[in-house]
Scaffold this motif. Structure first.
Motif, short mmCIF file in Angstrom:
data_model
loop_
_atom_site.label_atom_id
_atom_site.label_comp_id
_atom_site.label_asym_id
_atom_site.label_seq_id
_atom_site.Cartn_x
_atom_site.Cartn_y
_atom_site.Cartn_z
N ARG A 46 0.86 -1.19 0.00
CA ARG A 46 0.00 0.00 0.00
C ARG A 46 0.89 1.24 0.00
NH1 ARG A 46 -3.07 -0.69 4.64
NH2 ARG A 46 -1.75 0.68 5.89
N ARG A 83 -8.24 7.26 -1.08
CA ARG A 83 -9.11 6.89 0.05
C ARG A 83 -9.56 8.10 0.87
NH1 ARG A 83 -7.31 1.13 1.98
NH2 ARG A 83 -5.78 0.52 0.44
N SER A 86 -13.02 8.21 2.52
CA SER A 86 -13.24 7.35 3.69
C SER A 86 -12.66 8.00 4.96
CB SER A 86 -12.61 5.97 3.48
OG SER A 86 -11.19 6.03 3.49
N TYR A 87 -11.55 8.71 4.81
CA TYR A 87 -10.97 9.40 5.96
C TYR A 87 -11.90 10.51 6.44
CZ TYR A 87 -6.68 7.33 3.97
OH TYR A 87 -5.73 6.48 3.45
N LEU A 192 -7.79 3.10 9.37
CA LEU A 192 -8.86 2.84 8.41
C LEU A 192 -8.38 1.95 7.26
CD1 LEU A 192 -10.35 6.44 8.28
CD2 LEU A 192 -11.49 4.43 9.22
N ASP A 193 -7.17 2.21 6.78
CA ASP A 193 -6.65 1.44 5.66
C ASP A 193 -6.49 -0.04 6.01
OD1 ASP A 193 -6.49 3.82 4.31
OD2 ASP A 193 -4.32 4.04 4.53
N ALA A 196 -9.84 -1.65 6.04
CA ALA A 196 -10.40 -1.77 4.69
C ALA A 196 -9.70 -2.85 3.88
CB ALA A 196 -10.29 -0.42 3.97
N ASP A 197 -8.40 -3.03 4.12
CA ASP A 197 -7.62 -4.01 3.36
C ASP A 197 -7.67 -5.41 3.98
OD1 ASP A 197 -6.88 -2.03 1.58
OD2 ASP A 197 -5.02 -1.55 2.63
N LEU A 224 -14.23 -0.98 13.87
CA LEU A 224 -13.37 -1.64 12.89
C LEU A 224 -12.84 -2.98 13.42
CD1 LEU A 224 -11.27 1.49 11.83
CD2 LEU A 224 -13.35 0.60 10.75
#
Length: 281
Positions: A46, A83, A86-87, A192-193, A196-197, A224
């Motif tokens: 990433r 992204r 989303s943030y 968040l990443d 999401a991943d 999360l």
């Protein structure tokens, strides 16, 4: 082959394209790659490219070439610049929960107040916490840790190497979650990443272990998934400081272009055979 005690981990390597990679990055990527491979899992790449004008596409391309040269196979996921929505959505949720406040302090003002109050570099002195700040001037957004902790209750996080850790919120400062220059801070974006991943094992150096309690709290606040962490030792120079781009540590690209064998370098790093003047601790 994986087992109940060794699940198929999803790991990631997430470089910032603001300079060339060095041996410290290689070691970190190898740790993440090998843990995923050994468990029958997946190793992700990433690109964390929201560092303003310092982020360069050419550094991202070089990082991909460096990983391939080391013999690491990866699946690339969307870069952070893709992204931002989303943030911002997560920020809006935290603001709506009354867990944030605007902070107009400069870094110099924060350091001066920390010194005056005898605080650690990680602890925000609270200058803006109860103040009404004009939103006409640039401001960052901080997470009010006292309010957040009251909402989450006691929390733990687990490191694959060192076991379970209880978060002591009284020792935590109020972290920046949105920067003055936009967009999200490291704390909010990486949390968040990873969710999401689908990352299940977060591998990174011991220097970032102090960030983990903030990430665990954000996970709880935002509902999360919670991974396991693996904070590995760092490659350090002879003076004990970690290798760094800003110090001009020899780059992987220079070694690659000079004709060195990347797979052989990776093999030596795995075996703990380090160049003279470099240690792992």
């Amino acid at each position: 082959m994986h087992s109940a005690d060794n699940p198929p981990y999803i790991t990631r390597f997430a470089p910032s394209p603001n300079g060339p990679l060095h041996l410290g990055h290689a070691f970190s990527a190898i740790v993440a790659h090998d843990l995923a491979q050994a468990s029958g899992g997946t190793f992700l790449l990433r690109i964390e490219d929201i560092d303003g004008a310092r982020s360069r596409d050419r550094h991202a391309e070089t990082a991909r070439a460096d990983l391939a040269w080391l013999g690491l196979t990866f699946e690339e996921v969307p870069a952070q610049s893709q992204r931002i929505d989303s943030y911002r959505s997560a920020l809006d949720r935290l603001v709506a929960m009354d867990l944030t406040y605007a902070c107009t302090c400069t870094r110099t003002e924060v350091r001066t107040a920390q010194k005056a109050q005898g605080l650690s570099p990680e602890t925000y002195p609270g200058t803006c916490r109860n103040a009404r700040r004009s939103l006409d001037e640039p401001y960052a957004v901080r997470l009010d840790m006292a309010k957040a902790a009251a909402l989450t209750g006691p929390l733990d996080w687990t490191d694959r190497l060192s076991g379970k850790h209880r978060i002591v919120t009284e020792t935590l400062g109020d972290p920046v979650i949105w920067r003055k220059e936009e967009p999200a801070s490291y704390h909010l974006a990486v949390t968040l990443d990873d969710a999401a991943d689908g990352v299940t094992l977060v591998t990174r150096g011991t220097d970032l272990a102090a960030s983990t309690p903030y990430h665990r709290i954000l996970q709880e606040l935002l509902g999360l998934s919670v991974p396991i962490w693996h904070h590995h030792a760092l490659l350090r120079d002879i003076d004990g400081t970690k290798l760094a781009k800003r110090k001009g540590s020899p780059s992987l690209a220079d070694r690659r272009l000079a004709g060195e064998d990347g797979r052989a370098i990776a093999k030596r790093l795995r075996a703990g055979e380090l160049p003279s003047g470099i240690s792992l601790r």
